[in-house]
Design a protein around this motif. Structure first.
Motif, PDB file in Angstrom:
ATOM      1  N   THR A   1       0.823  -1.213   0.000  1.00  0.00           N
ATOM      2  CA  THR A   1       0.000   0.000   0.000  1.00  0.00           C
ATOM      3  C   THR A   1       0.857   1.263   0.000  1.00  0.00           C
ATOM      4  OG1 THR A   1      -0.220  -0.257   2.370  1.00  0.00           O
ATOM      5  CG2 THR A   1      -2.068  -1.008   1.032  1.00  0.00           C
ATOM      6  N   ALA A   2       2.102   1.138   0.456  1.00  0.00           N
ATOM      7  CA  ALA A   2       2.992   2.298   0.432  1.00  0.00           C
ATOM      8  C   ALA A   2       3.243   2.783  -0.997  1.00  0.00           C
ATOM      9  CB  ALA A   2       4.320   1.937   1.091  1.00  0.00           C
ATOM     10  N   TYR A   3       2.965   1.937  -1.974  1.00  0.00           N
ATOM     11  CA  TYR A   3       3.256   2.287  -3.370  1.00  0.00           C
ATOM     12  C   TYR A   3       2.033   2.802  -4.136  1.00  0.00           C
ATOM     13  CZ  TYR A   3       7.641  -0.162  -2.587  1.00  0.00           C
ATOM     14  OH  TYR A   3       8.857  -0.555  -2.104  1.00  0.00           O
ATOM     15  N   SER A   4       0.888   2.936  -3.444  1.00  0.00           N
ATOM     16  CA  SER A   4      -0.348   3.315  -4.142  1.00  0.00           C
ATOM     17  C   SER A   4      -0.200   4.615  -4.942  1.00  0.00           C
ATOM     18  CB  SER A   4      -1.498   3.461  -3.144  1.00  0.00           C
ATOM     19  OG  SER A   4      -1.577   2.312  -2.332  1.00  0.00           O
TER      20      SER A   4
ATOM     21  N   PHE B   1      -7.467  13.805 -12.860  1.00  0.00           N
ATOM     22  CA  PHE B   1      -7.484  12.358 -13.075  1.00  0.00           C
ATOM     23  C   PHE B   1      -8.434  11.631 -12.155  1.00  0.00           C
ATOM     24  CE2 PHE B   1      -3.884  12.603 -15.837  1.00  0.00           C
ATOM     25  CZ  PHE B   1      -4.087  11.517 -16.662  1.00  0.00           C
ATOM     26  N   ILE B   2      -8.404  11.995 -10.894  1.00  0.00           N
ATOM     27  CA  ILE B   2      -9.136  11.148  -9.960  1.00  0.00           C
ATOM     28  C   ILE B   2     -10.592  11.570  -9.832  1.00  0.00           C
ATOM     29  CG2 ILE B   2      -9.242  10.375  -7.560  1.00  0.00           C
ATOM     30  CD1 ILE B   2      -6.316  10.215  -7.551  1.00  0.00           C
ATOM     31  N   ILE B   3     -10.848  12.855  -9.862  1.00  0.00           N
ATOM     32  CA  ILE B   3     -12.221  13.273  -9.562  1.00  0.00           C
ATOM     33  C   ILE B   3     -12.973  13.717 -10.812  1.00  0.00           C
ATOM     34  CG2 ILE B   3     -13.638  14.884  -8.220  1.00  0.00           C
ATOM     35  CD1 ILE B   3     -10.965  14.843  -6.328  1.00  0.00           C
ATOM     36  N   ASP B   4     -12.348  14.606 -11.551  1.00  0.00           N
ATOM     37  CA  ASP B   4     -13.074  15.302 -12.603  1.00  0.00           C
ATOM     38  C   ASP B   4     -13.458  14.397 -13.780  1.00  0.00           C
ATOM     39  OD1 ASP B   4     -14.171  17.693 -12.890  1.00  0.00           O
ATOM     40  OD2 ASP B   4     -12.462  18.666 -13.860  1.00  0.00           O
TER      41      ASP B   4
ATOM     42  N   LEU C   1      -7.323   4.313 -10.625  1.00  0.00           N
ATOM     43  CA  LEU C   1      -7.636   5.746 -10.613  1.00  0.00           C
ATOM     44  C   LEU C   1      -8.616   6.145  -9.502  1.00  0.00           C
ATOM     45  CD1 LEU C   1      -7.847   6.582 -14.422  1.00  0.00           C
ATOM     46  CD2 LEU C   1      -6.032   7.165 -12.820  1.00  0.00           C
ATOM     47  N   GLN C   2      -9.128   5.173  -8.759  1.00  0.00           N
ATOM     48  CA  GLN C   2     -10.033   5.518  -7.662  1.00  0.00           C
ATOM     49  C   GLN C   2      -9.284   6.256  -6.554  1.00  0.00           C
ATOM     50  OE1 GLN C   2     -12.892   2.979  -6.246  1.00  0.00           O
ATOM     51  NE2 GLN C   2     -13.698   2.628  -8.295  1.00  0.00           N
ATOM     52  N   PRO C   3      -9.937   7.286  -5.966  1.00  0.00           N
ATOM     53  CA  PRO C   3      -9.268   8.050  -4.901  1.00  0.00           C
ATOM     54  C   PRO C   3      -8.851   7.169  -3.716  1.00  0.00           C
ATOM     55  CG  PRO C   3     -11.430   8.987  -5.424  1.00  0.00           C
ATOM     56  CD  PRO C   3     -11.290   7.771  -6.263  1.00  0.00           C
ATOM     57  N   THR C   4      -9.600   6.107  -3.459  1.00  0.00           N
ATOM     58  CA  THR C   4      -9.298   5.268  -2.295  1.00  0.00           C
ATOM     59  C   THR C   4      -8.424   4.061  -2.655  1.00  0.00           C
ATOM     60  OG1 THR C   4     -11.328   4.083  -2.765  1.00  0.00           O
ATOM     61  CG2 THR C   4     -11.434   5.819  -1.086  1.00  0.00           C
ATOM     62  N   TYR C   5      -7.814   4.123  -3.838  1.00  0.00           N
ATOM     63  CA  TYR C   5      -7.038   2.972  -4.341  1.00  0.00           C
ATOM     64  C   TYR C   5      -5.935   2.524  -3.371  1.00  0.00           C
ATOM     65  CZ  TYR C   5      -3.274   0.773  -7.043  1.00  0.00           C
ATOM     66  OH  TYR C   5      -2.270  -0.043  -7.470  1.00  0.00           O
TER      67      TYR C   5
END
Ligand code: GTP
Ligand code: MG
Length: 318
Positions: free
Chosen positions: A44-47, A96-99, A139-143
């Motif tokens: 997860t440190a690499y997300s 990228f993530i939201i718009d 690309l999900q914000p919670t990835y």
């Protein structure tokens, strides 16, 4: 007492050098071994890094697809015009993530499909293809990155150059020699060299030199140093999956001019193995060849067992 214990461990220790050209797969191999035998997991440190890599790959991927005249690029042009105007890191992240999540993920899906249906897997780096396929998730914000994601991305190992594995009362110490050779003194008394070769480069050139031939030259120069004359050499011919895919579209003999055989995977791989084996200048030691796909956990499990067998056997001989 601690010193005594450390001293004993040193005596029981077998040093292995893990070498090879950049991007040959050393870190991937090492990560797999750690995951299998050391339960090491820091994914997860690499997300954030993986998300950034994917974003950075979007533009080159679109440029590539426009060169091969993929019509999906036309639809994406307005999106990329806006993209090229962005400046700050926040703007990029927002873009990228939201718009534009929906549009970008559907674009990534069409691009992946286009690559597959037009057999373009061999001309695009594997990690870019993987990340595009996984774009809706990445690309999900919670990835949160998975082990699979880390393996398939290009992420260097930082602090693991001296990892030790316990094996039948012995300790295997893997060492990755650094480029500027400051560790040369330390690794001179190594028992084995694990040398990783990138087979995916057989159809590429740099300064007019074929990059498989170049790896043979580097291998020759490295393993035949006098300080390594008693070292076991374990040659990992890595990325066989890429060699196999590429041979379906590329003639090996157009890249390696002294090859006269047919284009089957069996014949080509046997030829490559023979070329590397012949470089051994010290008859007393062997070159053990292992074909490998470092992305496959099962394969790496077998490779690791093979490595252990070779070093333990050479220990018994000496
Ligand atoms: N298809 C395929 N890709 C691989 C294989 N092994 C490694 N890769 C990919 O190749 C890229 C480079 O692998 P690394 O393990 O980072 O290479 P490295 O030798 O550590 O590279 P440096 O740290 O730059 O010296 C990554 O994107 C991996 O996912 C393989 O067997 N098959
Ligand atoms: Mg590395």
């Amino acid at each position: 007492k601690i010193l005594e214990k450390q001293g004993q461990q040193m005596k029981l220790e077998i040093k292995l050098l893990l070498c090879g050209k950049e991007s040959s797969g050393k870190s991937t191999l090492f990560r797999q071994i750690m995951n299998l035998y050391d339960n090491h997991n820091d994914c997860t440190a690499y997300s954030k890094i993986i998300q950034t890599q994917l974003r950075q790959n979007f533009v080159p991927m679109m440029q590539f697809l426009s060169r091969v005249k993929a019509d999906i690029v036309d639809e994406a042009l307005p999106l990329f015009e806006r993209f090229s105007k962005l400046k700050t890191q926040e703007e990029l992240e927002y873009f990228f993530i939201i718009d534009n999540y929906e549009q970008l993920t559907s674009l990534a899906a069409s691009a992946s499909q286009f690559i597959n249906t037009h057999s373009l897997q061999s001309v695009i780096p594997w990690n870019a293809i993987y990340q595009f396929q996984e774009a809706p998730r990445i690309l999900q914000p919670t990835y949160e990155a998975t082990f699979e994601d880390v393996l398939n991305s290009k992420i260097s190992l930082k602090q693991t150059a001296f990892k030790v594995f316990k094996q039948q009362n012995r300790f295997l110490r893997f060492i990755m020699p650094s480029e500027n050779n400051i560790w040369l003194k330390y690794y001179q008394d190594s028992q084995a060299i694990v040398y990783v070769v990138n087979l995916d480069l057989f159809d590429q050139k740099k300064d007019e030199i074929n990059l498989l031939i170049e790896q043979m030259r580097e291998f020759d120069e490295f393993i035949n140093k006098t300080e390594f004359k008693d070292c076991e050499v374990i040659l990992i011919l890595n990325k066989v999956d890429r060699l196999e895919i590429k041979l379906t579209v590329t003639q090996f003999s157009t890249c390696i001019l002294d090859y006269k055989g047919n284009n089957s995977f069996e014949d080509v791989s046997a030829f490559i193995q023979m070329k590397f084996q012949r470089l051994n200048k010290y008859r007393k030691r062997n070159i053990h060849t292992i074909f490998c796909n470092a992305l496959s956990q099962q394969t790496v499990g077998g490779v690791y067992k093979n490595i252990v067998e070779v070093v333990l056997q050479s220990e018994m001989k000496s």
